[in-house]
Design a protein around this motif. Structure first.
Motif, PDB file in Angstrom:
ATOM      1  N   ASP A  28       0.828  -1.213   0.000  1.00  0.00           N
ATOM      2  CA  ASP A  28       0.000   0.000   0.000  1.00  0.00           C
ATOM      3  C   ASP A  28       0.857   1.255   0.000  1.00  0.00           C
ATOM      4  O   ASP A  28       0.581   2.217  -0.721  1.00  0.00           O
ATOM      5  N   PHE A  29       1.901   1.271   0.839  1.00  0.00           N
ATOM      6  CA  PHE A  29       2.774   2.441   0.911  1.00  0.00           C
ATOM      7  C   PHE A  29       3.474   2.673  -0.422  1.00  0.00           C
ATOM      8  O   PHE A  29       3.569   3.803  -0.911  1.00  0.00           O
ATOM      9  N   HIS A  30       3.985   1.610  -1.030  1.00  0.00           N
ATOM     10  CA  HIS A  30       4.713   1.733  -2.295  1.00  0.00           C
ATOM     11  C   HIS A  30       3.772   2.175  -3.424  1.00  0.00           C
ATOM     12  O   HIS A  30       4.142   3.010  -4.251  1.00  0.00           O
ATOM     13  N   ASN A  31       2.567   1.607  -3.446  1.00  0.00           N
ATOM     14  CA  ASN A  31       1.593   1.997  -4.477  1.00  0.00           C
ATOM     15  C   ASN A  31       1.247   3.474  -4.373  1.00  0.00           C
ATOM     16  O   ASN A  31       1.202   4.197  -5.384  1.00  0.00           O
ATOM     17  N   VAL A  32       0.990   3.927  -3.143  1.00  0.00           N
ATOM     18  CA  VAL A  32       0.564   5.320  -2.965  1.00  0.00           C
ATOM     19  C   VAL A  32       1.699   6.271  -3.332  1.00  0.00           C
ATOM     20  O   VAL A  32       1.458   7.326  -3.938  1.00  0.00           O
ATOM     21  N   LEU A  33       2.939   5.911  -2.997  1.00  0.00           N
ATOM     22  CA  LEU A  33       4.053   6.790  -3.343  1.00  0.00           C
ATOM     23  C   LEU A  33       4.190   6.910  -4.868  1.00  0.00           C
ATOM     24  O   LEU A  33       4.432   8.000  -5.401  1.00  0.00           O
ATOM     25  N   VAL A  34       4.010   5.786  -5.586  1.00  0.00           N
ATOM     26  CA  VAL A  34       4.034   5.842  -7.057  1.00  0.00           C
ATOM     27  C   VAL A  34       2.933   6.768  -7.564  1.00  0.00           C
ATOM     28  O   VAL A  34       3.147   7.599  -8.461  1.00  0.00           O
ATOM     29  N   GLN A  35       1.731   6.650  -6.978  1.00  0.00           N
ATOM     30  CA  GLN A  35       0.604   7.493  -7.410  1.00  0.00           C
ATOM     31  C   GLN A  35       0.883   8.965  -7.140  1.00  0.00           C
ATOM     32  O   GLN A  35       0.544   9.838  -7.947  1.00  0.00           O
ATOM     33  N   LEU A  36       1.518   9.264  -5.981  1.00  0.00           N
ATOM     34  CA  LEU A  36       1.824  10.660  -5.663  1.00  0.00           C
ATOM     35  C   LEU A  36       2.859  11.222  -6.643  1.00  0.00           C
ATOM     36  O   LEU A  36       2.733  12.356  -7.124  1.00  0.00           O
ATOM     37  N   TYR A  37       3.890  10.426  -6.926  1.00  0.00           N
ATOM     38  CA  TYR A  37       4.884  10.869  -7.912  1.00  0.00           C
ATOM     39  C   TYR A  37       4.214  11.081  -9.277  1.00  0.00           C
ATOM     40  O   TYR A  37       4.462  12.079  -9.971  1.00  0.00           O
ATOM     41  N   LEU A  38       3.378  10.124  -9.684  1.00  0.00           N
ATOM     42  CA  LEU A  38       2.723  10.183 -10.985  1.00  0.00           C
ATOM     43  C   LEU A  38       1.827  11.415 -11.091  1.00  0.00           C
ATOM     44  O   LEU A  38       1.839  12.131 -12.098  1.00  0.00           O
ATOM     45  N   GLU A  39       1.071  11.669 -10.025  1.00  0.00           N
ATOM     46  CA  GLU A  39       0.172  12.836 -10.023  1.00  0.00           C
ATOM     47  C   GLU A  39       0.966  14.125 -10.201  1.00  0.00           C
ATOM     48  O   GLU A  39       0.585  15.007 -10.976  1.00  0.00           O
ATOM     49  N   ARG A  40       2.096  14.222  -9.513  1.00  0.00           N
ATOM     50  CA  ARG A  40       2.912  15.432  -9.601  1.00  0.00           C
ATOM     51  C   ARG A  40       3.555  15.554 -10.983  1.00  0.00           C
ATOM     52  O   ARG A  40       3.605  16.643 -11.572  1.00  0.00           O
ATOM     53  N   VAL A  41       4.046  14.420 -11.513  1.00  0.00           N
ATOM     54  CA  VAL A  41       4.711  14.439 -12.821  1.00  0.00           C
ATOM     55  C   VAL A  41       3.728  14.807 -13.925  1.00  0.00           C
ATOM     56  O   VAL A  41       4.041  15.605 -14.831  1.00  0.00           O
ATOM     57  N   GLN A  42       2.509  14.248 -13.872  1.00  0.00           N
ATOM     58  CA  GLN A  42       1.522  14.549 -14.910  1.00  0.00           C
ATOM     59  C   GLN A  42       1.181  16.038 -14.929  1.00  0.00           C
ATOM     60  O   GLN A  42       1.061  16.642 -16.007  1.00  0.00           O
ATOM     61  N   GLY A  43       1.003  16.613 -13.736  1.00  0.00           N
ATOM     62  CA  GLY A  43       0.687  18.041 -13.692  1.00  0.00           C
ATOM     63  C   GLY A  43       1.793  18.894 -14.267  1.00  0.00           C
ATOM     64  O   GLY A  43       1.552  19.858 -15.010  1.00  0.00           O
ATOM     65  N   LEU A  44       3.041  18.546 -13.943  1.00  0.00           N
ATOM     66  CA  LEU A  44       4.178  19.324 -14.426  1.00  0.00           C
ATOM     67  C   LEU A  44       4.456  19.056 -15.899  1.00  0.00           C
ATOM     68  O   LEU A  44       4.945  19.930 -16.628  1.00  0.00           O
ATOM     69  N   MET A  45       4.137  17.812 -16.345  1.00  0.00           N
ATOM     70  CA  MET A  45       4.429  17.425 -17.732  1.00  0.00           C
ATOM     71  C   MET A  45       3.611  18.251 -18.714  1.00  0.00           C
ATOM     72  O   MET A  45       4.102  18.670 -19.761  1.00  0.00           O
ATOM     73  N   LYS A  46       2.351  18.485 -18.357  1.00  0.00           N
ATOM     74  CA  LYS A  46       1.491  19.279 -19.243  1.00  0.00           C
ATOM     75  C   LYS A  46       2.063  20.677 -19.411  1.00  0.00           C
ATOM     76  O   LYS A  46       2.106  21.218 -20.521  1.00  0.00           O
ATOM     77  N   GLN A  47       2.482  21.279 -18.298  1.00  0.00           N
ATOM     78  CA  GLN A  47       3.061  22.623 -18.373  1.00  0.00           C
ATOM     79  C   GLN A  47       4.337  22.610 -19.220  1.00  0.00           C
ATOM     80  O   GLN A  47       4.589  23.524 -20.010  1.00  0.00           O
ATOM     81  N   TYR A  48       5.137  21.576 -19.046  1.00  0.00           N
ATOM     82  CA  TYR A  48       6.407  21.496 -19.762  1.00  0.00           C
ATOM     83  C   TYR A  48       6.185  21.361 -21.273  1.00  0.00           C
ATOM     84  O   TYR A  48       6.817  22.066 -22.078  1.00  0.00           O
ATOM     85  N   LEU A  49       5.284  20.458 -21.672  1.00  0.00           N
ATOM     86  CA  LEU A  49       5.043  20.246 -23.096  1.00  0.00           C
ATOM     87  C   LEU A  49       4.442  21.484 -23.748  1.00  0.00           C
ATOM     88  O   LEU A  49       4.756  21.816 -24.899  1.00  0.00           O
ATOM     89  N   ASN A  50       3.565  22.161 -23.030  1.00  0.00           N
ATOM     90  CA  ASN A  50       2.957  23.385 -23.577  1.00  0.00           C
ATOM     91  C   ASN A  50       3.972  24.507 -23.741  1.00  0.00           C
ATOM     92  O   ASN A  50       3.783  25.414 -24.547  1.00  0.00           O
ATOM     93  N   SER A  51       5.035  24.447 -22.917  1.00  0.00           N
ATOM     94  CA  SER A  51       6.030  25.531 -22.971  1.00  0.00           C
ATOM     95  C   SER A  51       7.109  25.291 -24.025  1.00  0.00           C
ATOM     96  O   SER A  51       7.920  26.182 -24.276  1.00  0.00           O
ATOM     97  N   LEU A  52       7.126  24.074 -24.642  1.00  0.00           N
ATOM     98  CA  LEU A  52       8.164  23.790 -25.646  1.00  0.00           C
ATOM     99  C   LEU A  52       7.895  24.554 -26.937  1.00  0.00           C
ATOM    100  O   LEU A  52       6.762  24.570 -27.439  1.00  0.00           O
ATOM    101  N   PRO A  53       8.910  25.185 -27.529  1.00  0.00           N
ATOM    102  CA  PRO A  53       8.729  25.852 -28.835  1.00  0.00           C
ATOM    103  C   PRO A  53       8.408  24.811 -29.919  1.00  0.00           C
ATOM    104  O   PRO A  53       8.785  23.639 -29.802  1.00  0.00           O
ATOM    105  N   GLU A  54       7.751  25.261 -30.913  1.00  0.00           N
ATOM    106  CA  GLU A  54       7.353  24.348 -32.000  1.00  0.00           C
ATOM    107  C   GLU A  54       8.596  23.780 -32.677  1.00  0.00           C
ATOM    108  O   GLU A  54       9.537  24.496 -32.996  1.00  0.00           O
TER     109      GLU A  54
END
Length: 823
Positions: free
Chosen positions: A578-604
């Motif tokens: 349970d602890f390991h699963n939740v930590l993966v989910q927390l990392y994933l949630e944070r990465v997904q939020g930041l990933m969208k911002q990162y991809l949108n900020s990339l020049p064409e």
């Protein structure tokens, strides 16, 4: 001062001048200057201090000069110094038994009667000029104990002191050891009067006089008292009647105690000169023509007077001498000791007072009640004390608290050991009739709560260690109140934690985290608290509640989840999924939020950098996610893979697929989606295991991925637009060349396409055969080396077994020279 003795006249205006006295039981011996020996029988009238005195014998021809008398009632003999020689007479008939011929010219003698568990033993030391002669009594004769001992001068006074003799000369005192050599130790001068005085004491020590001072010495010549007794005049002679020491002064008799050092009584008598004892509380004092008996005042009367005068130490000594029943005596002694301890407290001798209370087993609450504001007022009103309590404040109160801390710490340790005893000792009241607390748990609760209050007054640094004790019994409500009052919130959290009040602790942490001046500002202490909580299995439901975000995250602790779980997993190595699963989910949630911002900020036209190499928080969290998916073996990939998107985070998906054993899907991502042959080979290197069925053909899967790639839909409903995968013969041949030892040769050849050139197949087969030939040669060499080592060991064994040694009864050891056969 109080009256310990009452002088009663025994003989008045005796016509003959008295020169010496001796006494035993109801008998008094008087030696006179003309040489007459008078024997008196002295009987006490019942209920009065009057005595019936009868002259039983009068020996007018006893001697021309009686210098010294000593009665040994156990042997029924009288030892005397007559005309400078030692004589022994029968105590009943005064018939002479023997004379010590060698002692002719004697000026002084001292006897020592050792009455241990066996038969009494009589020793005697005789001073003859500058020599000491030593004798022992046996079969109605004195025999020499050892050779004569030379001394610096003619002895004037002496007494036995265990296995030593203390001798006073004209100018100095010496101690002579009975060690066979007669070792002499010089002590100190006799004083201005040049008249030495050595008196034996009842406990085997000696009292030695120096003018108007008296010190007590042991057999080593070491002073056993801190301070000397100081008489009002120079003593002529002394007698020890525990607990009193009685000195004959030129005008009166003075009675003092050695411990405590007290002047007890002064008895005025007409020019007293001599003193002797017939046993406990039978003391005679004489002048030239008078004899008095010092009659002991009843111990009960003395104790009453001493208690009024607050002389508790002397009262205790007398109480131990009473003839009462054991129960009554013990009760009175205990009462006096409590009064003594209370008086020490009133004198502000706090350490001494606490030591006495500790020995007595007094109810700790009665001791705590001596202090202001430490007990609840309702219970405090039930306690009674002999006198009003002293007012304490400032430095005195702090000193008193420190003494109480030492006392309570000792009592606490004792009570903790008794917790599981079926029949523990019960505390006694300080004053009879005062209620006591019999419950050990209740006592521990009061003690720990009191210690908490004392630490807050004296040393705040000790509060936390007290609260952290596993068996801490602090009263929750009262401790909570005083800690809040003192603004000790860090310590309050420790209290809540140890008592299992975790919600209260977290609420305090939440309240204090927003206060600017609070030491608990921020979320670090909350993380630490949750980390400590996580180590205790009984709190697992609380942690699940936290990790599932049903309570804590909703209350504003969301940012603490990842640090908290990282500590549990990396530091404590907790394997729960349970602890390991939740930590993966927390990392994933944070990465997904930041990933969208990162991809949108990339020049064409600009591609994203490699996974985990991004700048800022995205790179940090994605790197953590990748490392954790690669490192951890406790998370559940089948449950987590559905949370990962199909249009991104392909490196993470490949790791999950690999953990699920789906190697071909993972390798498809590396080879045909990410187009990274290096990562594909690293993946195979990490998963290859020739002993595991699912992993031993991972390099074969990589070869198949290069030669016969599957359809893109093998990954599932992926939303990315991917080109149709193409074969890569060069990469496949490189796998054959580098990893031929990890491939099934037959399966690998069958995978190769029909148009593969003979040369490439020949190179592959040559590599396989060469590797196997090397392995065979290595095994043969190893076998030969092992065989050679085996033969060497066998030869060495045979060599050592050829050597033999015959042990006979006559054979001797070279070291100790003893016969071995006799051992």
């Amino acid at each position: 001062m109080h009256d310990a003795y009452e002088p009663v006249p025994i003989l008045e205006k005796l016509p003959l001048q008295i020169d010496c006295l001796a006494a035993w039981e109801d008998w008094l011996l008087v030696g006179t200057k003309p040489g007459h020996l008078l024997l008196y029988r002295i009987k006490k009238d019942a209920g009065t201090n009057r005595f019936e005195v009868t002259l039983e014998k009068s020996n007018k021809n006893f001697s021309k000069k009686i210098q010294q008398l000593f009665v040994v009632s156990q042997y029924k003999i009288l030892v005397s110094l007559l005309e400078n020689n030692i004589h022994v007479h029968d105590l009943l008939t005064f018939q002479q038994i023997t004379v010590v011929p060698k002692a002719k010219g004697a000026t002084l003698f001292s006897c020592d009667l050792q009455s241990g568990s066996g038969e009494a033993k009589l020793r005697m030391c005789v001073a003859v000029k500058k020599k000491l002669q030593l004798y022992f009594w046996k079969d109605r004769e004195f025999y020499e104990l050892q050779g004569d001992l030379g001394v610096p001068d003619i002895p004037k006074s002496m007494a036995w002191c265990e296995n030593s003799i203390c001798v006073g000369f004209k100018r100095d005192y010496y101690l002579i050891r009975m060690d066979g050599r007669g070792s002499i130790k010089e002590l100190f001068p006799t004083g201005k009067q040049l008249e030495p005085l050595v008196t034996p004491l009842a406990d085997g020590k000696v009292a030695v006089g120096q003018d108007d001072l008296t010190v007590v010495l042991n057999e080593e010549g070491v002073c056993t008292q801190k301070c000397a007794l100081n008489w009002t005049d120079i003593p002529i002679t002394m007698e020890h009647q525990p607990p009193y020491i009685i000195a004959v002064l030129p005008r009166y008799v003075e009675i003092r105690t050695l411990e405590p050092r007290l002047l007890v009584q002064s008895v005025e008598l007409q020019r007293p000169r001599f003193i002797t004892s017939a046993g406990p509380n039978v003391v005679y004092v004489a002048s030239n023509h008078f004899v008095w008996r010092l009659v002991s005042v009843s111990i009960a009367s003395q104790i009453r007077q001493l208690l009024q005068d607050k002389q508790f130490e002397l009262a205790l000594q007398l109480a131990k001498m009473k003839d009462d029943s054991d129960g009554d005596k013990k009760q009175q002694i205990h009462h006096i000791q409590n009064l003594y301890a209370f008086n020490l407290f009133c004198q502000k001798r706090f350490d001494d007072s606490m030591q006495v209370f500790a020995k007595l087993g007094t109810d700790p609450t009665h001791v705590i009640g001596l202090y202001p504001d430490l007990l609840p007022s309702d219970y405090r009103k039930q306690l009674h004390y002999p006198n009003p309590l002293p007012t304490l404040s400032g430095a005195e109160l702090e000193k008193a608290h420190l003494a109480l801390i030492d006392y309570l710490t000792q009592k606490r340790s004792h009570l903790v050991k008794q917790l599981n005893d079926s029949d523990p000792s019960t505390p006694s009241p300080l004053m009879e009739g005062t209620p006591t607390i019999k419950s050990r748990k209740k006592l521990l609760q009061i003690i720990d709560t009191t210690l908490l209050k004392c630490y807050l007054h004296t040393n705040v640094a000790l509060v936390s260690p007290l609260l952290r004790l596993e068996n801490n019994h602090c009263h929750i409500e009262e401790s909570e109140y005083i800690l809040k009052k003192a603004h000790k919130y860090s310590e309050l959290i420790i209290l809540y934690e140890k008592k299992g009040l975790h919600r209260k602790a977290l609420q305090v942490l939440l309240d204090q985290s927003t206060k600017a001046n609070s030491p608990l500002k921020g979320h670090e202490r909350t993380v630490q608290y949750l980390q400590r909580l996580g180590r205790q299995p009984q709190h697992y439901p609380v942690l699940r509640l936290y990790t599932k975000q049903h309570y804590f995250l909703r209350e504003g602790f969301r940012e603490l989840a990842a640090p908290y779980l990282e500590h549990i997993i990396h530091v404590w190595e907790d394997p729960r999924p349970d602890f390991h699963n939740v930590l993966v989910q927390l990392y994933l949630e944070r990465v997904q939020g930041l990933m969208k911002q990162y991809l949108n900020s990339l020049p064409e036209g600009v591609s994203a950098v490699a996974a985990g190499k991004e700048e800022g928080d995205l790179g940090e969290f994605r790197s953590k996610l990748l490392d954790f998916l690669d490192m951890s073996s406790s998370y559940e990939p089948a449950r987590l893979i559905s949370d990962f998107p199909f249009d991104g985070l392909l490196e993470e998906r490949a790791l999950l697929l690999g953990r699920m054993g789906k190697h071909e899907q993972a390798l498809f991502i590396y080879v045909h989606v990410l187009k990274d042959t290096r990562m594909a080979e690293e993946y195979c290197h990490g998963h290859y295991d020739d002993l595991t069925e699912g992993n031993k053909d991972v390099y074969l899967s990589l070869l198949r991925m290069y030669l016969s790639p599957p359809d893109v839909h093998c990954l599932g409903p992926i939303k990315m637009e991917l080109a149709e995968p193409q074969a890569n013969l060069q990469a496949a041949l490189q796998v054959l060349e580098l990893h031929h030892s990890k491939l099934n040769t037959t399966k690998a050849i069958h995978l190769l396409p029909a148009n593969t050139q003979i040369r490439e197949i020949r190179v592959f087969l040559e590599s396989v055969l060469e590797e196997r030939a090397q392995r065979k040669r290595f095994d043969q060499v190893l076998k030969s080396l092992l065989q050679a080592e085996f033969l060497r060991v066998q030869e060495e064994r045979i060599f050592h077994q050829q050597v033999k040694c015959v042990i006979t009864e006559e054979k001797t050891c070279r070291v100790c020279k003893k016969k071995i056969g006799n051992r």
